[in-house]
Design a protein around this motif. Structure first.
Motif, PDB file in Angstrom:
ATOM      1  N   LEU A 199      29.868  29.731  55.123  1.00  0.00           N
ATOM      2  CA  LEU A 199      31.107  29.459  55.838  1.00  0.00           C
ATOM      3  C   LEU A 199      30.848  28.941  57.243  1.00  0.00           C
ATOM      4  CD1 LEU A 199      33.390  32.453  54.788  1.00  0.00           C
ATOM      5  CD2 LEU A 199      33.602  30.070  54.106  1.00  0.00           C
ATOM      6  N   ALA A 200      29.683  29.289  57.799  1.00  0.00           N
ATOM      7  CA  ALA A 200      29.374  28.836  59.151  1.00  0.00           C
ATOM      8  C   ALA A 200      29.323  27.318  59.253  1.00  0.00           C
ATOM      9  CB  ALA A 200      28.047  29.436  59.606  1.00  0.00           C
ATOM     10  N   ALA A 201      29.118  26.645  58.131  1.00  0.00           N
ATOM     11  CA  ALA A 201      29.051  25.185  58.134  1.00  0.00           C
ATOM     12  C   ALA A 201      30.427  24.540  58.136  1.00  0.00           C
ATOM     13  CB  ALA A 201      28.257  24.699  56.928  1.00  0.00           C
ATOM     14  N   VAL A 202      31.461  25.267  57.732  1.00  0.00           N
ATOM     15  CA  VAL A 202      32.790  24.666  57.593  1.00  0.00           C
ATOM     16  C   VAL A 202      33.850  25.357  58.444  1.00  0.00           C
ATOM     17  CG1 VAL A 202      32.360  23.775  55.264  1.00  0.00           C
ATOM     18  CG2 VAL A 202      33.274  26.092  55.550  1.00  0.00           C
ATOM     19  N   CYS A 203      33.497  26.478  59.074  1.00  0.00           N
ATOM     20  CA  CYS A 203      34.472  27.261  59.837  1.00  0.00           C
ATOM     21  C   CYS A 203      34.102  27.297  61.319  1.00  0.00           C
ATOM     22  CB  CYS A 203      34.555  28.690  59.311  1.00  0.00           C
ATOM     23  SG  CYS A 203      35.012  28.822  57.573  1.00  0.00           S
ATOM     24  N   THR A 204      35.119  27.352  62.157  1.00  0.00           N
ATOM     25  CA  THR A 204      34.925  27.479  63.593  1.00  0.00           C
ATOM     26  C   THR A 204      35.868  28.537  64.136  1.00  0.00           C
ATOM     27  OG1 THR A 204      36.543  25.726  64.038  1.00  0.00           O
ATOM     28  CG2 THR A 204      34.221  25.071  63.875  1.00  0.00           C
ATOM     29  N   GLY A 205      35.506  29.090  65.287  1.00  0.00           N
ATOM     30  CA  GLY A 205      36.371  30.040  65.969  1.00  0.00           C
ATOM     31  C   GLY A 205      36.214  31.450  65.449  1.00  0.00           C
ATOM     32  N   THR A 256      43.045  40.919  63.778  1.00  0.00           N
ATOM     33  CA  THR A 256      41.569  40.918  63.748  1.00  0.00           C
ATOM     34  C   THR A 256      41.128  40.200  62.477  1.00  0.00           C
ATOM     35  OG1 THR A 256      41.704  43.150  62.790  1.00  0.00           O
ATOM     36  CG2 THR A 256      41.149  42.981  65.134  1.00  0.00           C
ATOM     37  N   PRO A 257      41.148  38.870  62.470  1.00  0.00           N
ATOM     38  CA  PRO A 257      40.867  38.130  61.236  1.00  0.00           C
ATOM     39  C   PRO A 257      39.416  38.238  60.797  1.00  0.00           C
ATOM     40  CG  PRO A 257      41.101  36.635  63.097  1.00  0.00           C
ATOM     41  CD  PRO A 257      41.485  37.992  63.591  1.00  0.00           C
ATOM     42  N   GLN A 258      39.238  38.421  59.490  1.00  0.00           N
ATOM     43  CA  GLN A 258      37.907  38.543  58.904  1.00  0.00           C
ATOM     44  C   GLN A 258      37.899  37.849  57.548  1.00  0.00           C
ATOM     45  OE1 GLN A 258      37.797  42.802  58.631  1.00  0.00           O
ATOM     46  NE2 GLN A 258      36.910  43.074  60.667  1.00  0.00           N
ATOM     47  N   VAL A 259      36.896  37.029  57.302  1.00  0.00           N
ATOM     48  CA  VAL A 259      36.756  36.397  55.987  1.00  0.00           C
ATOM     49  C   VAL A 259      35.302  36.485  55.556  1.00  0.00           C
ATOM     50  CG1 VAL A 259      36.641  34.117  57.123  1.00  0.00           C
ATOM     51  CG2 VAL A 259      37.021  34.265  54.664  1.00  0.00           C
ATOM     52  N   GLU A 260      35.092  37.042  54.389  1.00  0.00           N
ATOM     53  CA  GLU A 260      33.746  37.227  53.840  1.00  0.00           C
ATOM     54  C   GLU A 260      33.330  36.058  52.960  1.00  0.00           C
ATOM     55  OE1 GLU A 260      30.129  39.058  52.477  1.00  0.00           O
ATOM     56  OE2 GLU A 260      31.403  39.404  54.229  1.00  0.00           O
ATOM     57  N   SER A 261      34.274  35.545  52.153  1.00  0.00           N
ATOM     58  CA  SER A 261      33.935  34.414  51.288  1.00  0.00           C
ATOM     59  C   SER A 261      35.195  33.669  50.893  1.00  0.00           C
ATOM     60  CB  SER A 261      33.180  34.876  50.032  1.00  0.00           C
ATOM     61  OG  SER A 261      34.021  35.623  49.175  1.00  0.00           O
ATOM     62  N   ILE A 262      35.011  32.409  50.489  1.00  0.00           N
ATOM     63  CA  ILE A 262      36.102  31.552  50.015  1.00  0.00           C
ATOM     64  C   ILE A 262      35.621  30.856  48.748  1.00  0.00           C
ATOM     65  CG2 ILE A 262      37.558  29.545  50.518  1.00  0.00           C
ATOM     66  CD1 ILE A 262      37.145  30.105  53.495  1.00  0.00           C
ATOM     67  N   ARG A 263      36.480  30.815  47.744  1.00  0.00           N
ATOM     68  CA  ARG A 263      36.186  30.061  46.535  1.00  0.00           C
ATOM     69  C   ARG A 263      37.313  29.065  46.296  1.00  0.00           C
ATOM     70  NH1 ARG A 263      32.851  30.007  42.289  1.00  0.00           N
ATOM     71  NH2 ARG A 263      33.609  29.276  40.276  1.00  0.00           N
TER      72      ARG A 263
END
Length: 361
Positions: free
Chosen positions: A45-51, A138-145
């Protein structure tokens, strides 16, 4: 839908304070030949997510269409509360609370279109591809499919004005923008609304109603709320325009549902909404005309005028102000995010009672 607690494949969700710099940009596990399909874990996710608050994830190469999205929310070390939006501020998931070490999987179907927000904006307006925003306290995301939507995906299409549309900028929000949060995966909300649109302009502009009709199939549902901008439309023409829309939707095997307009926050000296508030012009009582068309065409009706009138008058002139933008900029027609959510909830409740949609959250 029951809450599902799952075990993460690894710790390290993107959350407030998470360090994205230096993370490995690994290729996602591919679900198909398309590079954006598949599952992205925390490091990917670090490659497609910011902030960090919010976390914004962009998949720019996805073409227009419908996509099933599954997200795992939470963090191994800290509690969180995450709201998920897609594209132009469409609410896909209300705030999901997670305890430290607990993870929740949620799924939804999202429509990617061009333009991204209001349908009457120029093509290319908004970011290309799919944008997912993880907001909340407090947003948190572990994975996206991300996968292509099932071919049996049901469309809930919206034909409306500025009170319905996907408003690109806060503090404005249309009720159609909050409606996706009420549906589970398998239902895709297609908002073909735009500021300033009327029954006349929706039929006159090729990018509006004409562009929606070919997308419809048997079992789809079209909600039509148009009246606020029909100030100069005579009753006969207004009824004819609504009838044309119903007939064209039915020709595709879909169901047209007429939705009377939300009231404006306009009160008379008697403490009740006046004719402007009730969307009655010098030429026609537009909600009454819509009710008559529904009866004549045997079309389902959601009487949002009556429901919003009862709500606003019941709360009173002062306590109903937060539904609109009165305390922000004096606007008594357009809703706040809170108000859009209130009216979306009413529409969802009425639509559920009609039994026309398959998958509810």
């Amino acid at each position: 839908m029951p809450r599902t607690t799952i075990r993460p494949r690894r710790s390290g969700a993107l959350a407030i304070g998470a360090a994205l710099a230096g993370a490995l940009a690994l290729a996602p596990q591919s679900a198909s030949a398309h590079p954006s399909f598949g599952e992205y874990d925390a490091s990917e996710l670090a490659a497609v997510c910011t902030g960090a608050s919010p976390v914004v994830c962009v998949f720019p190469d996805l073409p227009t269409g419908h996509y099933d999205v599954s997200v795992v929310l939470g963090d191994a070390a800290a509690a969180g509360e995450t709201e998920v939006q897609a594209e132009a501020r469409r609410l896909m998931l209300d705030a999901v609370a997670t305890d430290a070490g607990a993870f929740e999987r949620r799924s939804f179907t999202v429509n990617v279109r061009d333009p991204e927000g209001q349908q009457n904006q120029p093509a290319g307006t908004g970011a290309a591809g799919l944008t997912l925003t993880f907001a909340g306290a407090t947003p948190q995301v572990e994975s996206i499919r991300i996968t292509p939507a099932n071919r049996r995906t049901q469309l809930v299409a919206l034909v409306g004005d500025s009170t319905v549309t996907d408003q690109e900028g806060a503090p404005y929000a249309g009720w159609g923008q909050r409606l996706p949060a009420f549906f589970d995966r398998g239902v895709s909300v297609v908002n073909h609304s735009g500021s300033g649109e009327s029954t006349v302009s929706q039929l006159a502009k090729p990018e509006m109603f004409d562009a929606l009709v070919p997308q419809l199939d048997r079992g789809d549902v079209v909600l039509i709320q148009l009246a606020h901008n029909d100030k100069t439309t005579i009753a006969e023409d207004y009824r004819a325009n609504l009838g044309t829309m119903i007939d064209r939707v039915r020709a595709r095997g879909a169901t047209a549902v007429l939705v009377t307009p939300i009231v404006r926050h306009r009160f008379g000296s008697d403490g009740q909404l006046n004719s402007t508030g009730l969307i009655v012009t010098g030429l026609a009582d537009l909600p009454a005309e819509m009710r008559a068309v529904a009866a004549e065409k045997d079309a389902p009706l959601i009487d949002l005028t009556a429901r919003s009138e009862a709500l606003v008058e019941g709360l009173g002139q002062t306590d109903s102000e937060p539904i609109y933008l009165i305390r922000v900029n004096g606007d008594r027609t357009h809703t706040s995010e809170y108000g859009a959510g209130v009216y979306a909830g009413i529409v969802a409740e009425e639509l559920h009672a009609l039994g026309l949609v398959d998958d509810w959250r």
